[in-house]
Design a protein around this motif. Structure first.
Motif, PDB file in Angstrom:
ATOM      1  N   ASP A  40       0.676  -1.176  -0.051  1.00 60.61           N
ATOM      2  CA  ASP A  40       0.127  -0.128  -0.069  1.00 60.61           C
ATOM      3  C   ASP A  40       0.918   1.435   0.029  1.00 60.61           C
ATOM      4  O   ASP A  40       1.127   1.987   0.940  1.00 60.61           O
ATOM      5  CB  ASP A  40      -0.782  -0.094   1.288  1.00 60.61           C
ATOM      6  CG  ASP A  40      -1.986   1.083   1.277  1.00 60.61           C
ATOM      7  OD1 ASP A  40      -1.873   1.813   0.532  1.00 60.61           O
ATOM      8  OD2 ASP A  40      -2.991   0.841   1.912  1.00 60.61           O
ATOM      9  N   THR A  50      -0.342   4.506   1.766  1.00 57.77           N
ATOM     10  CA  THR A  50      -0.504   4.717   3.059  1.00 57.77           C
ATOM     11  C   THR A  50       1.018   4.396   3.713  1.00 57.77           C
ATOM     12  O   THR A  50       1.145   5.358   4.756  1.00 57.77           O
ATOM     13  CB  THR A  50      -1.339   3.446   3.813  1.00 57.77           C
ATOM     14  OG1 THR A  50      -2.394   3.589   2.988  1.00 57.77           O
ATOM     15  CG2 THR A  50      -1.610   3.718   5.186  1.00 57.77           C
ATOM     16  N   LEU A  51       1.712   3.582   3.210  1.00 60.50           N
ATOM     17  CA  LEU A  51       3.014   3.238   3.683  1.00 60.50           C
ATOM     18  C   LEU A  51       3.711   4.707   3.668  1.00 60.50           C
ATOM     19  O   LEU A  51       4.447   5.366   4.713  1.00 60.50           O
ATOM     20  CB  LEU A  51       3.741   2.317   3.177  1.00 60.50           C
ATOM     21  CG  LEU A  51       3.373   0.985   3.344  1.00 60.50           C
ATOM     22  CD1 LEU A  51       4.425   0.196   2.862  1.00 60.50           C
ATOM     23  CD2 LEU A  51       3.435   0.762   4.785  1.00 60.50           C
ATOM     24  N   ALA A  79       2.435   7.723   6.133  1.00 58.91           N
ATOM     25  CA  ALA A  79       2.680   7.249   7.328  1.00 58.91           C
ATOM     26  C   ALA A  79       4.134   7.623   7.867  1.00 58.91           C
ATOM     27  O   ALA A  79       4.407   8.423   8.539  1.00 58.91           O
ATOM     28  CB  ALA A  79       2.817   5.796   7.725  1.00 58.91           C
ATOM     29  N   ALA A  80       5.134   7.226   6.824  1.00 50.19           N
ATOM     30  CA  ALA A  80       6.666   7.661   6.754  1.00 50.19           C
ATOM     31  C   ALA A  80       6.680   9.207   6.997  1.00 50.19           C
ATOM     32  O   ALA A  80       7.394   9.929   7.555  1.00 50.19           O
ATOM     33  CB  ALA A  80       7.457   6.919   5.848  1.00 50.19           C
ATOM     34  N   THR A 101      14.123   9.739   1.913  1.00 52.83           N
ATOM     35  CA  THR A 101      13.948   8.499   2.774  1.00 52.83           C
ATOM     36  C   THR A 101      12.849   7.793   2.745  1.00 52.83           C
ATOM     37  O   THR A 101      12.861   6.424   2.699  1.00 52.83           O
ATOM     38  CB  THR A 101      13.736   9.209   4.359  1.00 52.83           C
ATOM     39  OG1 THR A 101      14.717  10.411   4.316  1.00 52.83           O
ATOM     40  CG2 THR A 101      13.842   8.297   5.447  1.00 52.83           C
ATOM     41  N   ARG A 154      13.935   3.949   2.349  1.00 53.87           N
ATOM     42  CA  ARG A 154      13.656   3.150   3.628  1.00 53.87           C
ATOM     43  C   ARG A 154      12.416   2.518   3.649  1.00 53.87           C
ATOM     44  O   ARG A 154      12.410   1.641   4.444  1.00 53.87           O
ATOM     45  CB  ARG A 154      14.088   4.170   4.848  1.00 53.87           C
ATOM     46  CG  ARG A 154      15.561   4.879   4.815  1.00 53.87           C
ATOM     47  CD  ARG A 154      16.136   4.510   6.286  1.00 53.87           C
ATOM     48  NE  ARG A 154      17.347   5.508   6.446  1.00 53.87           N
ATOM     49  CZ  ARG A 154      17.444   6.371   7.260  1.00 53.87           C
ATOM     50  NH1 ARG A 154      16.499   6.487   8.112  1.00 53.87           N
ATOM     51  NH2 ARG A 154      18.566   6.995   7.377  1.00 53.87           N
ATOM     52  N   VAL A 155      11.729   2.922   3.110  1.00 49.95           N
ATOM     53  CA  VAL A 155      10.284   2.480   3.207  1.00 49.95           C
ATOM     54  C   VAL A 155       9.903   1.675   1.768  1.00 49.95           C
ATOM     55  O   VAL A 155       9.540   0.460   1.936  1.00 49.95           O
ATOM     56  CB  VAL A 155       9.264   3.691   3.577  1.00 49.95           C
ATOM     57  CG1 VAL A 155       7.623   2.938   3.609  1.00 49.95           C
ATOM     58  CG2 VAL A 155       9.731   4.043   5.048  1.00 49.95           C
ATOM     59  N   PRO A 207      12.944  -1.151   0.336  1.00 57.54           N
ATOM     60  CA  PRO A 207      13.111  -2.498   0.844  1.00 57.54           C
ATOM     61  C   PRO A 207      11.886  -3.517   0.693  1.00 57.54           C
ATOM     62  O   PRO A 207      12.098  -4.475   0.630  1.00 57.54           O
ATOM     63  CB  PRO A 207      13.108  -2.033   2.573  1.00 57.54           C
ATOM     64  CG  PRO A 207      13.580  -0.563   2.402  1.00 57.54           C
ATOM     65  CD  PRO A 207      12.948   0.114   1.206  1.00 57.54           C
ATOM     66  N   ASN A 208      10.654  -2.942   0.486  1.00 56.12           N
ATOM     67  CA  ASN A 208       9.577  -3.642   0.336  1.00 56.12           C
ATOM     68  C   ASN A 208       9.459  -3.899  -1.120  1.00 56.12           C
ATOM     69  O   ASN A 208       8.339  -4.957  -1.336  1.00 56.12           O
ATOM     70  CB  ASN A 208       8.370  -2.718   1.022  1.00 56.12           C
ATOM     71  CG  ASN A 208       8.095  -2.881   2.494  1.00 56.12           C
ATOM     72  OD1 ASN A 208       8.063  -3.712   3.064  1.00 56.12           O
ATOM     73  ND2 ASN A 208       8.221  -1.670   3.029  1.00 56.12           N
ATOM     74  N   ARG A 224      11.755 -13.773   5.125  1.00 58.98           N
ATOM     75  CA  ARG A 224      10.755 -12.676   5.609  1.00 58.98           C
ATOM     76  C   ARG A 224       9.829 -12.327   4.465  1.00 58.98           C
ATOM     77  O   ARG A 224      10.086 -11.457   3.567  1.00 58.98           O
ATOM     78  CB  ARG A 224      11.643 -11.410   6.013  1.00 58.98           C
ATOM     79  CG  ARG A 224      11.710 -11.437   7.319  1.00 58.98           C
ATOM     80  CD  ARG A 224      12.043  -9.910   7.800  1.00 58.98           C
ATOM     81  NE  ARG A 224      13.384  -9.712   7.215  1.00 58.98           N
ATOM     82  CZ  ARG A 224      13.960  -8.607   7.448  1.00 58.98           C
ATOM     83  NH1 ARG A 224      13.163  -7.475   7.906  1.00 58.98           N
ATOM     84  NH2 ARG A 224      15.148  -8.181   6.942  1.00 58.98           N
ATOM     85  N   ARG A 225       8.880 -13.074   4.099  1.00 59.95           N
ATOM     86  CA  ARG A 225       8.055 -13.041   3.089  1.00 59.95           C
ATOM     87  C   ARG A 225       7.046 -11.462   3.428  1.00 59.95           C
ATOM     88  O   ARG A 225       6.519 -11.524   4.344  1.00 59.95           O
ATOM     89  CB  ARG A 225       7.037 -13.910   2.993  1.00 59.95           C
ATOM     90  CG  ARG A 225       6.592 -14.273   1.507  1.00 59.95           C
ATOM     91  CD  ARG A 225       6.731 -15.278   0.563  1.00 59.95           C
ATOM     92  NE  ARG A 225       6.276 -14.737  -0.458  1.00 59.95           N
ATOM     93  CZ  ARG A 225       5.871 -15.493  -1.290  1.00 59.95           C
ATOM     94  NH1 ARG A 225       5.658 -16.717  -0.885  1.00 59.95           N
ATOM     95  NH2 ARG A 225       5.394 -15.113  -2.410  1.00 59.95           N
ATOM     96  N   ARG A 233       4.205  -9.545   3.054  1.00 66.79           N
ATOM     97  CA  ARG A 233       2.770  -9.617   2.806  1.00 66.79           C
ATOM     98  C   ARG A 233       1.915  -8.465   2.537  1.00 66.79           C
ATOM     99  O   ARG A 233       2.423  -7.217   2.602  1.00 66.79           O
ATOM    100  CB  ARG A 233       2.055 -10.287   3.983  1.00 66.79           C
ATOM    101  CG  ARG A 233       0.810 -11.255   3.632  1.00 66.79           C
ATOM    102  CD  ARG A 233       0.383 -11.652   4.722  1.00 66.79           C
ATOM    103  NE  ARG A 233      -0.050 -10.892   5.752  1.00 66.79           N
ATOM    104  CZ  ARG A 233      -1.068 -11.145   6.835  1.00 66.79           C
ATOM    105  NH1 ARG A 233      -1.339 -12.187   7.149  1.00 66.79           N
ATOM    106  NH2 ARG A 233      -1.270 -10.010   7.997  1.00 66.79           N
ATOM    107  N   THR A 253      -0.089  -5.357   2.713  1.00 69.13           N
ATOM    108  CA  THR A 253      -0.265  -4.616   4.000  1.00 69.13           C
ATOM    109  C   THR A 253      -1.886  -4.317   4.125  1.00 69.13           C
ATOM    110  O   THR A 253      -2.191  -3.539   5.095  1.00 69.13           O
ATOM    111  CB  THR A 253       0.323  -3.177   4.000  1.00 69.13           C
ATOM    112  OG1 THR A 253      -0.261  -2.412   2.733  1.00 69.13           O
ATOM    113  CG2 THR A 253       1.767  -3.377   4.147  1.00 69.13           C
TER     114      THR A 253
END
Ligand SMILES: Nc1ncnc2c1ncn2[C@@H]1O[C@H](COP(=O)(O)OP(=O)(O)OP(=O)(O)O)[C@@H](O)[C@H]1O
Ligand SMILES: [Mg+2]
Lengths: 362, 292
Positions: free
Chosen positions: B188, B191-192, B195-196, B205, B209-210, B213-214, B286-287, B289, B291
């Motif tokens: 998402d 939203t991510l 939020a950051a 950033t 960083r958000v 990585p995803n 670390r799958r 998923r 969000t």
């Protein structure tokens, strides 16, 4: 949990006053927010309540800086932040959708904001641990978001928002994705944490029960405007507008005649919330709790047939068909409601509580 | 683009059929499923393996009718005039192209999702366009541009094939776009990043960083696909008169078939290895998923 068990540093700086001044925002031709004025006192929790699409989220996003206002100002602690980007507004936000960073553990999520503020690893992990403890999730510190329940994720999101010691806390329907029981629990938890931390909070919801339960004051919104701001009891018992009367709580609309500062409803004189109401024919908005029922025989303007009863736990609601007037909803203790099976005859009684009147065409 | 690790859908549909006779039938089904899987695997292995084996066989054949084995052709690779340079150039091109495509696409796609959702259709169209245009047509369009590029390249770097990066970024655009798009759909983004942002993150950033990585598996997939594509590219390089590994191979093939075939076998094997690695990417512990 009592205040004394909470680490003192989990608290944020004392709440700031937040003013929303004539905020406007349109999407194309649709005015999502049509001049919103609201003042949140320091440390206060104000709930914004309203039907879907009335502009609650828009209001919150304008305060957070995630959306730009067409006009109006947002003032926090005397400082105009309207032009500041979201990243510099220093506001903690909890979203309706799960918003934890999937690649970080709870602890890392909570520490993220502190890391951006340049705190050393040890210091920020200590602080993140404290805030996690505040929301009761110390045991889940090393879990990834997908290893936690929705309620736990929202708690972590709350902790993450609080960790940076924001001046304002913004909550956009943080509970709507959760089931009823968790929702009530977490709602009380949010209130506890908010009181403990003393942070000025804007809580958006479309669930009136939620709003009335947690807020110091409730603002009821309709089509981009505030209809009324007041204490939960005010909003419930002394609705300022017909919209508020109808939106907050269930209500019956019964034909009434307004005269001499009171309303005559089904032959009963009831006081008016607003004595200045225009005389003449109107509809009175009567709460189900203000309607009593007694078993009855024969006929009369107040006698009708029970159509349905619904069990709500300690109380039940009984719907009575009064013929030409329509149906009336009464709320009784469940023990009494047993006497009113569908088909039974019942006489309704109106308690003399102040009512709001609406013009018939409205 | 990650290949499903097992025959998922077929397997589950077999398993959902009512099972009346219990364990015996179940075991037989399992056995049959295993057999089908084995046969398919063997077929695919043969399809890809036999030509590869033939290449290896041919490249290790001794000259003349003796029929002995020799690694002469393979050993000649590093000595062959121009060949090592071409291999290095291709590897550099592969790296530059994947990095370039990622730097172009990731921020653009995130920005379009967050701020300009109305443009997403246009961007998708533009990114997929190179897929529908034959390489030869692209080259006709690029040729004048490359004349200018050549004109402005300092003399010391004259005719370095690395300028092909521009063309190759365009060529890999569709594949990289598709891969990244599916990666972005799985999180998402809005939203991510909001939020950051509210936690104080700058846009850089948020990206580093958000979002990144995803997107890890998607980014790696896109990079590896680009590498595979660039290592196998011939048409554009040849028509624009640059020497990459495929062009060099073609030239050698005219004179020294065995060396050319050895290079081809080597290139194929490294691409297979790459794709094999690729199928393991994103299956880490670390799958990530959705969000939602
Ligand atoms: N990004 C957008 N583009 C266009 N219209 C929008 C956008 N966001 C909101 N709107 C419109 O603005 C109005 C207010 O939306 P908003 O999201 O603030 O409502 P809400 O009160 O939060 O509703 P809900 O309870 O359903 O979340 C709605 O009519 C909505 O359609
Ligand atoms: Mg909303």
């Amino acid at each position: 949990m009592t205040t004394s068990t909470t680490p003192a540093s989990a608290g944020t700086r004392a709440g700031a006053e937040v003013r929303l001044e004539s905020l406007r925002r349109s999407y194309g031709a649709v005015p999502a927010l049509d001049g919103l004025d609201l003042v949140l006192h320091p440390g206060e929790l104000v709930a914004l309540l309203g039907p879907s699409g009335c502009g609650k989220t828009t209001a919150l996003r304008l305060v957070a800086g995630l959306e730009d206002a067409d006009s109006g100002r947002v003032v926090v602690g005397g400082r105009d932040v309207t032009r500041l980007p979201a990243s510099r507004r220093d506001m903690g936000m909890v979203f309706q959708a799960y918003s934890l960073f999937p690649h970080m553990t709870s602890l890392e999520n909570v520490a993220f904001g502190l890391r951006l503020r340049g705190q050393a690893a040890r210091e920020r992990h200590r602080r993140a641990g404290e805030v996690l403890e505040l929301v009761g999730l110390s045991a889940q510190a090393d879990r990834y978001p997908h290893q936690m329940s929705g309620g736990q994720q929202q708690r972590v999101a709350l902790a993450r928002a609080l960790a940076i010691q924001p001046t304002v806390l913004l909550l956009d329907e943080p509970l709507s994705a959760l089931d009823a029981k968790v929702r009530a629990q977490l709602r009380d938890e949010i209130r506890r944490v908010q009181l403990e931390v003393g942070i000025t909070t804007l809580f958006v919801t479309h669930d009136q029960e939620e709003a009335l339960a947690v807020a110091d004051r409730v603002g009821v919104m309709n089509s981009g405007r505030l209809e009324q701001v007041g204490s939960p009891t005010d909003v419930y018992h002394r609705p300022a507008t017909p919209f508020v009367a109808e939106f907050v709580g269930l209500s019956n609309k019964l034909p009434a005649t307004v005269a001499d500062g009171s309303a005559e409803v089904l032959g009963v004189r009831l006081p008016l919330v607003d004595p200045r109401a225009e005389p003449g024919a109107a509809l009175a908005v009567v709460r189900p709790e203000s309607v009593g029922l007694t078993p009855a025989e024969g006929d009369g303007p107040l006698v009708g047939t029970v159509v349905a009863t619904s069990f709500l736990g300690a109380v039940s609601r009984v719907r009575v068909d009064l013929g030409p007037v329509g149906t009336v909803l009464a709320q009784l203790p469940t023990a009494e409601a047993g006497r009113f099976a569908p088909g039974a005859r019942a006489r309704i009684g109106l308690r003399p509580e102040p009512v709001v009147v609406v013009r018939p065409h409205e | 683009m990650t290949a499903p690790p097992h025959l998922g859908p077929a397997a589950t549909s077999l398993a959902t059929a009512p099972e009346r006779t219990g364990a015996g039938l179940h075991a037989r089904r399992l056995r049959r499923r295993k057999m089908v899987r084995g046969v398919l695997l063997a077929a695919f292995a043969a399809f890809f393996g036999i030509p590869l084996l033939a290449l290896v066989e041919f490249s290790t054949r001794e000259r003349g009718a003796g029929g002995g084995r020799t690694l002469e052709a393979w050993k000649a690779i590093p000595q062959y005039p121009g060949l090592p340079e071409a291999i290095v150039a291709s590897l550099q091109l592969a790296a530059l192209t994947s990095v370039g495509a990622l730097f172009l696409l990731v921020p653009t796609m995130v920005w379009v999702r967050l701020r300009l959702p109305r443009l997403s259709r246009l961007v998708e169209f533009l990114c997929l366009l190179p897929l529908t245009i034959p390489a030869i047509v692209l080259v006709v369009g690029w040729a004048p541009l490359y004349l200018w590029i050549n004109y402005f390249t300092p003399r010391t770097y004259q005719s370095t094939p690395l300028v092909l990066t521009f063309a190759y970024v365009v060529l890999v655009l569709p594949y990289a776009y598709r891969t990244l798009d599916s990666g972005l759909s799985a999180i998402d983004v809005r939203t991510l990043s909001e939020a950051a942002r509210s936690l104080g993150a700058s846009w850089a950033t948020v990206l580093l960083r958000v979002i990144a990585p995803n997107l890890g598996p998607a980014i790696l997939n896109a990079a590896l696909l680009s590498v595979a594509l660039v290592l196998g590219e011939f048409t554009v390089a040849s028509l624009l008169n640059y020497v990459n590994v495929q062009v060099a191979m073609n030239a050698i093939g005219q004179a020294e078939a065995r060396v050319a075939v050895a290079v081809a076998a080597g290139a194929l094997m490294s691409v297979f290895l790459l794709l094999f690695l690729l199928s393991f990417v994103g299956r880490g512990p670390r799958r990530v998923r959705s969000t939602r």
